[in-house]
Scaffold this motif. Sequence first.
Motif, PDB file in Angstrom:
ATOM      1  N   SER A 186       0.824  -1.208   0.000  1.00 41.23           N
ATOM      2  CA  SER A 186       0.000   0.000   0.000  1.00 41.23           C
ATOM      3  C   SER A 186       0.858   1.258   0.000  1.00 41.23           C
ATOM      4  O   SER A 186       0.512   2.261  -0.634  1.00 41.23           O
ATOM      5  CB  SER A 186      -0.936   0.007   1.213  1.00 41.23           C
ATOM      6  N   LEU A 187       1.987   1.212   0.692  1.00 41.33           N
ATOM      7  CA  LEU A 187       2.915   2.345   0.670  1.00 41.33           C
ATOM      8  C   LEU A 187       3.497   2.539  -0.724  1.00 41.33           C
ATOM      9  O   LEU A 187       3.654   3.669  -1.197  1.00 41.33           O
ATOM     10  CB  LEU A 187       4.051   2.128   1.679  1.00 41.33           C
ATOM     11  N   GLY A 188       3.824   1.424  -1.391  1.00 46.97           N
ATOM     12  CA  GLY A 188       4.337   1.508  -2.749  1.00 46.97           C
ATOM     13  C   GLY A 188       3.308   2.079  -3.707  1.00 46.97           C
ATOM     14  O   GLY A 188       3.626   2.923  -4.557  1.00 46.97           O
ATOM     15  N   MET A 189       2.046   1.630  -3.574  1.00 46.13           N
ATOM     16  CA  MET A 189       0.991   2.136  -4.443  1.00 46.13           C
ATOM     17  C   MET A 189       0.713   3.606  -4.170  1.00 46.13           C
ATOM     18  O   MET A 189       0.381   4.368  -5.083  1.00 46.13           O
ATOM     19  CB  MET A 189      -0.282   1.300  -4.253  1.00 46.13           C
ATOM     20  N   LEU A 190       0.864   4.025  -2.911  1.00 45.60           N
ATOM     21  CA  LEU A 190       0.698   5.433  -2.570  1.00 45.60           C
ATOM     22  C   LEU A 190       1.730   6.289  -3.297  1.00 45.60           C
ATOM     23  O   LEU A 190       1.435   7.396  -3.764  1.00 45.60           O
ATOM     24  CB  LEU A 190       0.828   5.627  -1.056  1.00 45.60           C
ATOM     25  N   SER A 191       2.944   5.778  -3.416  1.00 46.97           N
ATOM     26  CA  SER A 191       4.021   6.524  -4.071  1.00 46.97           C
ATOM     27  C   SER A 191       3.783   6.679  -5.568  1.00 46.97           C
ATOM     28  O   SER A 191       4.375   7.567  -6.197  1.00 46.97           O
ATOM     29  CB  SER A 191       5.362   5.813  -3.857  1.00 46.97           C
ATOM     30  N   LEU A 192       2.929   5.833  -6.139  1.00 47.07           N
ATOM     31  CA  LEU A 192       2.695   5.860  -7.576  1.00 47.07           C
ATOM     32  C   LEU A 192       1.603   6.827  -7.991  1.00 47.07           C
ATOM     33  O   LEU A 192       1.263   6.907  -9.180  1.00 47.07           O
ATOM     34  CB  LEU A 192       2.344   4.447  -8.077  1.00 47.07           C
ATOM     35  N   ASN A 193       1.035   7.549  -7.025  1.00 51.43           N
ATOM     36  CA  ASN A 193       0.001   8.528  -7.346  1.00 51.43           C
ATOM     37  C   ASN A 193       0.237   9.801  -6.534  1.00 51.43           C
ATOM     38  O   ASN A 193       0.024   9.804  -5.317  1.00 51.43           O
ATOM     39  CB  ASN A 193      -1.383   7.958  -7.043  1.00 51.43           C
ATOM     40  N   PRO A 194       0.660  10.890  -7.160  1.00 46.74           N
ATOM     41  CA  PRO A 194       0.948  12.115  -6.409  1.00 46.74           C
ATOM     42  C   PRO A 194      -0.284  12.717  -5.739  1.00 46.74           C
ATOM     43  O   PRO A 194      -0.169  13.373  -4.706  1.00 46.74           O
ATOM     44  CB  PRO A 194       1.509  13.061  -7.475  1.00 46.74           C
ATOM     45  N   ILE A 195      -1.462  12.499  -6.316  1.00 46.41           N
ATOM     46  CA  ILE A 195      -2.685  13.039  -5.709  1.00 46.41           C
ATOM     47  C   ILE A 195      -2.963  12.350  -4.380  1.00 46.41           C
ATOM     48  O   ILE A 195      -3.260  12.994  -3.369  1.00 46.41           O
ATOM     49  CB  ILE A 195      -3.881  12.874  -6.674  1.00 46.41           C
ATOM     50  N   ASP A 196      -2.857  11.017  -4.359  1.00 44.88           N
ATOM     51  CA  ASP A 196      -3.057  10.276  -3.117  1.00 44.88           C
ATOM     52  C   ASP A 196      -1.996  10.631  -2.079  1.00 44.88           C
ATOM     53  O   ASP A 196      -2.286  10.727  -0.883  1.00 44.88           O
ATOM     54  CB  ASP A 196      -3.021   8.768  -3.383  1.00 44.88           C
ATOM     55  N   LEU A 197      -0.776  10.832  -2.522  1.00 49.93           N
ATOM     56  CA  LEU A 197       0.302  11.198  -1.614  1.00 49.93           C
ATOM     57  C   LEU A 197       0.016  12.542  -0.961  1.00 49.93           C
ATOM     58  O   LEU A 197       0.166  12.701   0.261  1.00 49.93           O
ATOM     59  CB  LEU A 197       1.630  11.247  -2.377  1.00 49.93           C
ATOM     60  N   GLY A 198      -0.422  13.511  -1.744  1.00 47.68           N
ATOM     61  CA  GLY A 198      -0.778  14.814  -1.189  1.00 47.68           C
ATOM     62  C   GLY A 198      -1.951  14.725  -0.239  1.00 47.68           C
ATOM     63  O   GLY A 198      -1.970  15.379   0.816  1.00 47.68           O
ATOM     64  N   ARG A 199      -2.937  13.885  -0.587  1.00 46.55           N
ATOM     65  CA  ARG A 199      -4.110  13.727   0.271  1.00 46.55           C
ATOM     66  C   ARG A 199      -3.724  13.160   1.635  1.00 46.55           C
ATOM     67  O   ARG A 199      -4.152  13.676   2.680  1.00 46.55           O
ATOM     68  CB  ARG A 199      -5.119  12.796  -0.411  1.00 46.55           C
ATOM     69  N   VAL A 200      -2.910  12.114   1.643  1.00 46.98           N
ATOM     70  CA  VAL A 200      -2.507  11.479   2.899  1.00 46.98           C
ATOM     71  C   VAL A 200      -1.705  12.436   3.775  1.00 46.98           C
ATOM     72  O   VAL A 200      -1.918  12.523   4.990  1.00 46.98           O
ATOM     73  CB  VAL A 200      -1.705  10.190   2.613  1.00 46.98           C
ATOM     74  N   LEU A 201      -0.787  13.189   3.177  1.00 39.93           N
ATOM     75  CA  LEU A 201       0.050  14.112   3.946  1.00 39.93           C
ATOM     76  C   LEU A 201      -0.793  15.171   4.649  1.00 39.93           C
ATOM     77  O   LEU A 201      -0.526  15.530   5.795  1.00 39.93           O
ATOM     78  CB  LEU A 201       1.077  14.781   3.032  1.00 39.93           C
ATOM     79  N   VAL A 202      -1.820  15.672   3.968  1.00 41.99           N
ATOM     80  CA  VAL A 202      -2.678  16.688   4.586  1.00 41.99           C
ATOM     81  C   VAL A 202      -3.587  16.063   5.638  1.00 41.99           C
ATOM     82  O   VAL A 202      -3.758  16.610   6.734  1.00 41.99           O
ATOM     83  CB  VAL A 202      -3.510  17.418   3.514  1.00 41.99           C
ATOM     84  N   LEU A 203      -4.165  14.900   5.327  1.00 46.19           N
ATOM     85  CA  LEU A 203      -5.073  14.245   6.276  1.00 46.19           C
ATOM     86  C   LEU A 203      -4.375  13.891   7.585  1.00 46.19           C
ATOM     87  O   LEU A 203      -4.972  13.978   8.665  1.00 46.19           O
ATOM     88  CB  LEU A 203      -5.663  12.979   5.654  1.00 46.19           C
ATOM     89  N   LEU A 204      -3.117  13.507   7.498  1.00 50.23           N
ATOM     90  CA  LEU A 204      -2.381  13.146   8.709  1.00 50.23           C
ATOM     91  C   LEU A 204      -2.184  14.350   9.623  1.00 50.23           C
ATOM     92  O   LEU A 204      -2.023  14.193  10.840  1.00 50.23           O
ATOM     93  CB  LEU A 204      -1.023  12.542   8.347  1.00 50.23           C
ATOM     94  N   GLN A 205      -2.205  15.562   9.051  1.00 49.94           N
ATOM     95  CA  GLN A 205      -2.051  16.766   9.866  1.00 49.94           C
ATOM     96  C   GLN A 205      -3.367  17.186  10.522  1.00 49.94           C
ATOM     97  O   GLN A 205      -3.368  18.020  11.422  1.00 49.94           O
ATOM     98  CB  GLN A 205      -1.533  17.922   8.995  1.00 49.94           C
ATOM     99  N   ILE A 206      -4.493  16.606  10.071  1.00 48.22           N
ATOM    100  CA  ILE A 206      -5.802  16.950  10.645  1.00 48.22           C
ATOM    101  C   ILE A 206      -6.241  15.888  11.649  1.00 48.22           C
ATOM    102  O   ILE A 206      -7.352  15.902  12.154  1.00 48.22           O
ATOM    103  CB  ILE A 206      -6.856  17.116   9.525  1.00 48.22           C
ATOM    104  N   ASP A 207      -5.362  14.925  11.921  1.00 48.70           N
ATOM    105  CA  ASP A 207      -5.634  13.875  12.890  1.00 48.70           C
ATOM    106  C   ASP A 207      -6.857  13.040  12.546  1.00 48.70           C
ATOM    107  O   ASP A 207      -7.698  12.745  13.394  1.00 48.70           O
ATOM    108  CB  ASP A 207      -5.813  14.462  14.305  1.00 48.70           C
ATOM    109  N   VAL A 208      -6.982  12.681  11.289  1.00 56.87           N
ATOM    110  CA  VAL A 208      -8.057  11.767  10.893  1.00 56.87           C
ATOM    111  C   VAL A 208      -7.477  10.412  10.509  1.00 56.87           C
ATOM    112  O   VAL A 208      -8.167   9.586   9.934  1.00 56.87           O
ATOM    113  CB  VAL A 208      -8.883  12.333   9.710  1.00 56.87           C
ATOM    114  N   SER A 209      -6.192  10.199  10.810  1.00 59.54           N
ATOM    115  CA  SER A 209      -5.576   8.919  10.456  1.00 59.54           C
ATOM    116  C   SER A 209      -6.223   7.754  11.197  1.00 59.54           C
ATOM    117  O   SER A 209      -6.180   6.610  10.746  1.00 59.54           O
ATOM    118  CB  SER A 209      -4.076   8.950  10.756  1.00 59.54           C
TER     119      SER A 209
END
Length: 256
Positions: A186-209
Amino acid sequence: MEKVIKYVLYDILRNRIVIGYTGFLLLMSLGLFQLENDPSKAVLSLLNVVLLVVPLISIIFATIHFYNSQEFMELLVAQPINRQKIFYSEYLGVALSLAAAFAIGVGVPVLLFGGSGPAGVYLISAGIFLTFIFVSLAFLASVLTRDKAKGIGLALLLWFYFSLLYDGLVMMVLFYFSEYPLENVSLGMLSLNPIDLGRVLVLLQIDVSALMGYTGALYKSLFSNFTGVLYAGLLMLAWVLLPLMLAKRIFIRKDL
């Protein structure tokens, strides 16, 4: 090269589409912050729109601009100017103007209303990175074919794949192989899509992980420290440079 960049920037910044794009983002951002009492909720709502609109506008506008600038580039090629400089000047002119539009339309309201601290900063950074990434993909789609309709169609397919289709493919993989340990996959697949990568980085800062289950905890353990943020930044930079380098190589070798 600087003169070409200034000319392209000046030409694009006067474009009604760019002005309208800036105004749309500004009104949308201000409206969301006015409607939501909690800045983190406003950032979350803004994130969903940014991840859809910014890549779409960036890739379509850049593709159309490239084809409309063919005669101008042919004129420059006839002069004693290096093709590489022409290509980079066009790219930087388009990418910087769209990034400036995003910075004004989203960055100013986010900073003005607090933007929930780090989440707002990550949202601005992700939006600027996605702008540069999808302009790179637009230039790649444009140099692959002389036909304007085919180029725009290919650009739309790239946007559709990264914005909508990719998530479905990931869900299908996770569903069919749910009995196996897929954390690293899943980490590898995350790296293959910049949109998903940006989404995860922002979501982790809003404490919805916590809503993302074990995978969310895995993402948080990876991207919550400086090394993880640096890794994500390098991935985003790679997404900018790899399509751009490939597009430049094709542009230099092809007949205009």
